[in-house]
Design a protein around this motif. Structure first.
Motif, PDB file in Angstrom:
ATOM      1  N   TRP A  23       0.834  -1.199   0.000  1.00  0.00           N
ATOM      2  CA  TRP A  23       0.000   0.000   0.000  1.00  0.00           C
ATOM      3  C   TRP A  23       0.873   1.255   0.000  1.00  0.00           C
ATOM      4  N   ARG A  24       1.918   1.261   0.857  1.00  0.00           N
ATOM      5  CA  ARG A  24       2.827   2.420   0.907  1.00  0.00           C
ATOM      6  C   ARG A  24       3.564   2.608  -0.413  1.00  0.00           C
ATOM      7  N   LEU A  25       4.014   1.512  -1.015  1.00  0.00           N
ATOM      8  CA  LEU A  25       4.697   1.606  -2.309  1.00  0.00           C
ATOM      9  C   LEU A  25       3.766   2.155  -3.390  1.00  0.00           C
ATOM     10  N   MET A  26       2.524   1.711  -3.388  1.00  0.00           N
ATOM     11  CA  MET A  26       1.555   2.203  -4.385  1.00  0.00           C
ATOM     12  C   MET A  26       1.273   3.689  -4.168  1.00  0.00           C
ATOM     13  N   ARG A  27       1.148   4.124  -2.932  1.00  0.00           N
ATOM     14  CA  ARG A  27       0.939   5.560  -2.664  1.00  0.00           C
ATOM     15  C   ARG A  27       2.127   6.371  -3.159  1.00  0.00           C
ATOM     16  N   ARG A  28       3.334   5.867  -2.929  1.00  0.00           N
ATOM     17  CA  ARG A  28       4.533   6.565  -3.391  1.00  0.00           C
ATOM     18  C   ARG A  28       4.563   6.635  -4.921  1.00  0.00           C
ATOM     19  N   ARG A  29       4.194   5.528  -5.559  1.00  0.00           N
ATOM     20  CA  ARG A  29       4.172   5.493  -7.022  1.00  0.00           C
ATOM     21  C   ARG A  29       3.141   6.475  -7.575  1.00  0.00           C
ATOM     22  N   TYR A  30       1.957   6.518  -6.989  1.00  0.00           N
ATOM     23  CA  TYR A  30       0.925   7.453  -7.446  1.00  0.00           C
ATOM     24  C   TYR A  30       1.351   8.902  -7.213  1.00  0.00           C
ATOM     25  N   ARG A  88       4.447  10.054  -7.307  1.00  0.00           N
ATOM     26  CA  ARG A  88       5.413  10.355  -8.378  1.00  0.00           C
ATOM     27  C   ARG A  88       4.696  10.601  -9.697  1.00  0.00           C
ATOM     28  N   LEU A  89       3.694   9.796  -9.979  1.00  0.00           N
ATOM     29  CA  LEU A  89       2.928   9.958 -11.213  1.00  0.00           C
ATOM     30  C   LEU A  89       2.195  11.296 -11.216  1.00  0.00           C
ATOM     31  N   ASP A  90       1.605  11.682 -10.082  1.00  0.00           N
ATOM     32  CA  ASP A  90       0.929  12.988  -9.998  1.00  0.00           C
ATOM     33  C   ASP A  90       1.913  14.134 -10.217  1.00  0.00           C
TER      34      ASP A  90
END
Length: 176
Positions: free
Chosen positions: A148-155, A157-159
């Motif tokens: 979950w933390r990795l996905m939040r970090r990825r999103y 960066r994408l934003d």
């Protein structure tokens, strides 16, 4: 990450459950030995029935709540002394003079039946299964939290990347 979690669930959880079950079994078997040494079966003779209800916390345990009546009874303790007291009889009707089996400690005080070895072993098995399940659930929970933390970090960066292109991205001739 998933491979580490899978290895921990498949290998470490059963080992932890086995260790917990073995430790619990040893402790319960010591309790079985102690209780069987300290508790003794005796026969109680009903003097008369009473009209009082079973009290919560009676030594008879859960079985005293349902299907039992309170009686005044005589019994002989392990040391040979005679005792009289109000106890729960195992039947709904216990006429004067009827007998029933009960358990006492070394001093003749009413107590619950001693734990037997098979029941103790079953409790230990369930403790081991519970520990293994809890360990597997903990590993899976940590894995999900990390993902979950990795996905939040990825999103995030994408934003930031999308924000860098400005409001005119994708329009023809806007210089992008």
């Amino acid at each position: 990450m998933t491979l580490v979690a899978l290895v921990l669930v498949v290998l470490a959880s059963p080992v932890l459950g086995g260790v917990c079950g073995a430790v619990t079994d040893r402790a319960l078997q010591r309790t079985v030995t102690r209780e069987q040494r300290e508790r003794h079966a005796t026969t109680a003779v009903v003097v008369h029935q009473t009209h009082e209800r079973n009290r919560v916390g009676d030594a008879e345990g859960v079985g005293a709540r349902e299907g039992r009546i309170r009686v005044v009874a005589h019994w002989t303790a392990y040391d040979g002394t005679l005792h009289t007291g109000t106890v729960a009889a195992p039947r709904r009707a216990a006429p004067a003079g009827s007998t029933f089996r009960m358990w006492t400690d070394d001093r003749g005080i009413r107590t619950s039946r001693p734990l037997d070895s098979t029941t103790a072993h079953a409790h230990a098995v369930f403790a081991g299964l519970g520990a293994a399940t809890a360990a597997a659930a903990l590993v899976e929970g940590i894995r999900r939290l990390v993902v979950w933390r990795l996905m939040r970090r990825r999103y995030a960066r994408l934003d930031r990347a999308w924000a860098g292109y400005g409001p005119d991205w994708g329009r023809a001739g806007a210089g992008s």
